[in-house]
Write a protein that holds these residues in place. Structure first.
Motif, PDB file in Angstrom:
ATOM      1  N   ARG A  96       7.492  -5.913  -0.668  1.00  0.00           N
ATOM      2  CA  ARG A  96       7.951  -5.419  -1.971  1.00  0.00           C
ATOM      3  C   ARG A  96       8.792  -6.459  -2.694  1.00  0.00           C
ATOM      4  N   ARG A  97       9.576  -7.233  -1.961  1.00  0.00           N
ATOM      5  CA  ARG A  97      10.376  -8.267  -2.607  1.00  0.00           C
ATOM      6  C   ARG A  97       9.533  -9.483  -2.985  1.00  0.00           C
ATOM      7  N   GLY A  98       8.677  -9.901  -2.073  1.00  0.00           N
ATOM      8  CA  GLY A  98       7.870 -11.085  -2.345  1.00  0.00           C
ATOM      9  C   GLY A  98       6.795 -10.856  -3.386  1.00  0.00           C
ATOM     10  N   ARG A  99       6.300  -9.634  -3.487  1.00  0.00           N
ATOM     11  CA  ARG A  99       5.269  -9.288  -4.474  1.00  0.00           C
ATOM     12  C   ARG A  99       5.825  -8.279  -5.475  1.00  0.00           C
ATOM     13  N   SER A 100       7.039  -8.471  -5.924  1.00  0.00           N
ATOM     14  CA  SER A 100       7.675  -7.492  -6.806  1.00  0.00           C
ATOM     15  C   SER A 100       6.945  -7.324  -8.149  1.00  0.00           C
ATOM     16  N   PRO A 101       6.392  -8.379  -8.799  1.00  0.00           N
ATOM     17  CA  PRO A 101       5.608  -8.109 -10.018  1.00  0.00           C
ATOM     18  C   PRO A 101       4.391  -7.227  -9.755  1.00  0.00           C
ATOM     19  N   ALA A 102       3.693  -7.475  -8.649  1.00  0.00           N
ATOM     20  CA  ALA A 102       2.551  -6.629  -8.310  1.00  0.00           C
ATOM     21  C   ALA A 102       3.001  -5.221  -7.935  1.00  0.00           C
ATOM     22  N   TYR A 103       4.162  -5.104  -7.310  1.00  0.00           N
ATOM     23  CA  TYR A 103       4.705  -3.792  -6.951  1.00  0.00           C
ATOM     24  C   TYR A 103       4.985  -2.968  -8.200  1.00  0.00           C
ATOM     25  N   VAL A 104       5.556  -3.583  -9.228  1.00  0.00           N
ATOM     26  CA  VAL A 104       5.832  -2.878 -10.493  1.00  0.00           C
ATOM     27  C   VAL A 104       4.523  -2.452 -11.150  1.00  0.00           C
ATOM     28  N   GLN A 105       3.544  -3.377 -11.174  1.00  0.00           N
ATOM     29  CA  GLN A 105       2.275  -3.070 -11.839  1.00  0.00           C
ATOM     30  C   GLN A 105       1.575  -1.896 -11.159  1.00  0.00           C
ATOM     31  N   TRP A 106       1.529  -1.914  -9.838  1.00  0.00           N
ATOM     32  CA  TRP A 106       0.874  -0.830  -9.108  1.00  0.00           C
ATOM     33  C   TRP A 106       1.614   0.494  -9.296  1.00  0.00           C
ATOM     34  N   ALA A 107       2.952   0.457  -9.254  1.00  0.00           N
ATOM     35  CA  ALA A 107       3.722   1.682  -9.438  1.00  0.00           C
ATOM     36  C   ALA A 107       3.535   2.240 -10.851  1.00  0.00           C
ATOM     37  N   ALA A 108       3.439   1.361 -11.854  1.00  0.00           N
ATOM     38  CA  ALA A 108       3.257   1.827 -13.229  1.00  0.00           C
ATOM     39  C   ALA A 108       1.897   2.476 -13.424  1.00  0.00           C
ATOM     40  N   VAL A 109       0.843   1.841 -12.917  1.00  0.00           N
ATOM     41  CA  VAL A 109      -0.497   2.408 -13.077  1.00  0.00           C
ATOM     42  C   VAL A 109      -0.613   3.736 -12.322  1.00  0.00           C
ATOM     43  N   SER A 110      -0.029   3.808 -11.141  1.00  0.00           N
ATOM     44  CA  SER A 110      -0.069   5.061 -10.383  1.00  0.00           C
ATOM     45  C   SER A 110       0.680   6.176 -11.106  1.00  0.00           C
ATOM     46  N   THR A 111       1.778   5.835 -11.774  1.00  0.00           N
ATOM     47  CA  THR A 111       2.541   6.842 -12.511  1.00  0.00           C
ATOM     48  C   THR A 111       1.763   7.348 -13.722  1.00  0.00           C
ATOM     49  N   LEU A 112       0.957   6.484 -14.348  1.00  0.00           N
ATOM     50  CA  LEU A 112       0.124   6.932 -15.468  1.00  0.00           C
ATOM     51  C   LEU A 112      -0.838   8.033 -15.020  1.00  0.00           C
ATOM     52  N   VAL A 113      -1.450   7.851 -13.880  1.00  0.00           N
ATOM     53  CA  VAL A 113      -2.369   8.873 -13.362  1.00  0.00           C
ATOM     54  C   VAL A 113      -1.627  10.177 -13.089  1.00  0.00           C
ATOM     55  N   ALA A 114      -0.410  10.078 -12.536  1.00  0.00           N
ATOM     56  CA  ALA A 114       0.376  11.283 -12.269  1.00  0.00           C
ATOM     57  C   ALA A 114       0.784  11.977 -13.561  1.00  0.00           C
ATOM     58  N   CYS A 115       1.024  11.213 -14.632  1.00  0.00           N
ATOM     59  CA  CYS A 115       1.385  11.823 -15.923  1.00  0.00           C
ATOM     60  C   CYS A 115       0.241  12.677 -16.463  1.00  0.00           C
ATOM     61  N   GLN A 116      -0.992  12.155 -16.392  1.00  0.00           N
ATOM     62  CA  GLN A 116      -2.117  12.915 -16.918  1.00  0.00           C
ATOM     63  C   GLN A 116      -2.369  14.175 -16.091  1.00  0.00           C
ATOM     64  N   THR A 117      -2.206  14.082 -14.771  1.00  0.00           N
ATOM     65  CA  THR A 117      -2.399  15.260 -13.916  1.00  0.00           C
ATOM     66  C   THR A 117      -1.366  16.327 -14.228  1.00  0.00           C
ATOM     67  N   HIS A 118      -0.123  15.905 -14.466  1.00  0.00           N
ATOM     68  CA  HIS A 118       0.938  16.875 -14.752  1.00  0.00           C
ATOM     69  C   HIS A 118       0.783  17.471 -16.140  1.00  0.00           C
ATOM     70  N   ALA A 119       0.243  16.698 -17.097  1.00  0.00           N
ATOM     71  CA  ALA A 119       0.095  17.202 -18.462  1.00  0.00           C
ATOM     72  C   ALA A 119      -1.056  18.186 -18.588  1.00  0.00           C
ATOM     73  N   ASP A 120      -2.028  18.137 -17.703  1.00  0.00           N
ATOM     74  CA  ASP A 120      -3.169  19.048 -17.756  1.00  0.00           C
ATOM     75  C   ASP A 120      -2.720  20.429 -17.275  1.00  0.00           C
ATOM     76  N   GLU A 121      -2.878  21.413 -18.146  1.00  0.00           N
ATOM     77  CA  GLU A 121      -2.394  22.759 -17.818  1.00  0.00           C
ATOM     78  C   GLU A 121      -3.166  23.370 -16.656  1.00  0.00           C
ATOM     79  N   SER A 122      -4.435  23.025 -16.525  1.00  0.00           N
ATOM     80  CA  SER A 122      -5.243  23.588 -15.448  1.00  0.00           C
ATOM     81  C   SER A 122      -4.931  22.978 -14.087  1.00  0.00           C
ATOM     82  N   LYS A 123      -4.297  21.798 -14.068  1.00  0.00           N
ATOM     83  CA  LYS A 123      -3.990  21.107 -12.812  1.00  0.00           C
ATOM     84  C   LYS A 123      -2.505  21.122 -12.467  1.00  0.00           C
ATOM     85  N   ALA A 124      -1.654  21.474 -13.422  1.00  0.00           N
ATOM     86  CA  ALA A 124      -0.207  21.386 -13.203  1.00  0.00           C
ATOM     87  C   ALA A 124       0.247  22.436 -12.202  1.00  0.00           C
TER      88      ALA A 124
END
Length: 325
Positions: A96-124
């Motif tokens: 996580r320290r040595g690949r911190s830019p990649a860690y941020v990128q992966w965490a951000a993209v994963s959070t985008l997917v979680a946002c759409q799942t939470h916003a969908d009323e049928s899946k929330a």
């Protein structure tokens, strides 16, 4: 990683948000390779450790002299298992320290997917809420790690980047709290994450948030550095103590002599602490016989200028190094 990007693109399409201009495929591939290698090494080492400890426990149970076999087989195998778990955790921290830019990128993209799942009323559900919470916390942690280890080791750039990352972290946490009141705020949270991805794609990390939303560096709670000198002092002190006991045993001395030589053993064990500059607290603050004990927390109170405090403080018995790691 391509599947994760396609899933994130579908999430943005469902939320009606524009896509980032650059997804950072290189960073995501680096993170995928690092995670794959870490997973393979971790699983193989843990399997080897479990087989070793199971074999040692079986041999201990089958023989007659259980205690002797436990000291020779089961305890060493269990120690090997503990060291393997420690290595796996240290390897995760290093990635996580040595690949911190990649860690941020992966965490951000994963959070985008979680946002759409939470916003969908049928899946929330409560599970999607907990998942979004974990993703936001992980993204905040990745931002702090990126500020400390991702750009520069110099104090100036790290402090400036840390204020931006903490400001972005506060913005994400506030939007998540708004999602708990109104699920539609997941769209605003996703928009902030898209802005973060765009900023990192342009390699302009000091433009994450406006100057008014940045947090002062002195008020940021960051990860404390590991006291490597104190750790090294503990290891050397342990090895010194073991060496003394082994030496006394080789000389044929009984346990009664060890009790009589306890002061000598204590003094010899303190040598590694002094050599590494990490003096234990017990030696750093020696209580004075004629001075009443100070109030807890009085060391952090500001002293009045002009007051003579040299007479009240007892002279130190051990020279303390003032170097900072």
């Amino acid at each position: 990683m391509r599947a994760l990007i396609r899933e994130a693109e579908g999430a943005l399409n469902g939320l009606g948000i524009r896509h980032p201009k650059k997804w950072g495929e290189v960073e995501l591939k680096l993170w995928a390779l690092a995670e794959r290698g870490r997973w393979a090494a971790s699983v193989s080492l843990l399997l080897l450790s479990l087989i070793t400890i199971f074999t040692g426990a079986s041999l201990t149970a089958l023989v007659e002299h259980h205690w002797d076999m436990a000291m020779e087989m089961w305890l060493p195998s269990y120690a090997f298992f503990l060291l393997t778990v420690c290595y796996v955790q240290l390897d995760l921290i290093a990635i996580r320290r040595g690949r911190s830019p990649a860690y941020v990128q992966w965490a951000a993209v994963s959070t985008l997917v979680a946002c759409q799942t939470h916003a969908d009323e049928s899946k929330a559900t409560s599970a999607t809420t907990a998942q979004l919470s974990r993703n936001v916390e992980r993204l905040s942690e990745a931002l702090i790690t990126y500020a400390q280890f991702g750009v520069s080791r110099k104090a100036g750039p790290r402090a400036a980047l840390l204020t931006q990352c903490v400001g972005m972290s506060h913005r994400l946490e506030n939007e998540f709290e708004a999602c708990l009141r109104d699920r539609s705020h997941a769209t605003a949270l996703a928009e902030h994450i898209v802005g973060l991805i765009d900023t990192l794609g342009r390699q302009e990390p000091l433009n994450m948030v406006p100057p008014g939303e940045s947090t002062a560096a002195d008020s940021v709670s960051v990860e404390a550095p590991l006291p490597w000198r104190m750790v090294l002092g503990h290891v050397l002190a342990f090895l010194t103590g073991v060496g003394l006991v082994a030496g006394f045993k080789a000389l044929g001395l009984s346990a009664e002599y060890l009790v009589l030589l306890a002061p000598l053993i204590y003094l010899v064990v303190q040598i590694p602490y002094l050599a590494t500059g990490g003096v234990p607290i017990a030696l750093r603050h020696v209580p004075g016989l004629a001075t009443p004990p100070s109030e807890p927390g009085s060391e952090n109170e500001p002293q009045v200028s002009g007051a003579d405090t040299s007479a009240a403080a007892p002279p130190p018995l051990v020279p303390v190094s003032r170097r900072h790691d």
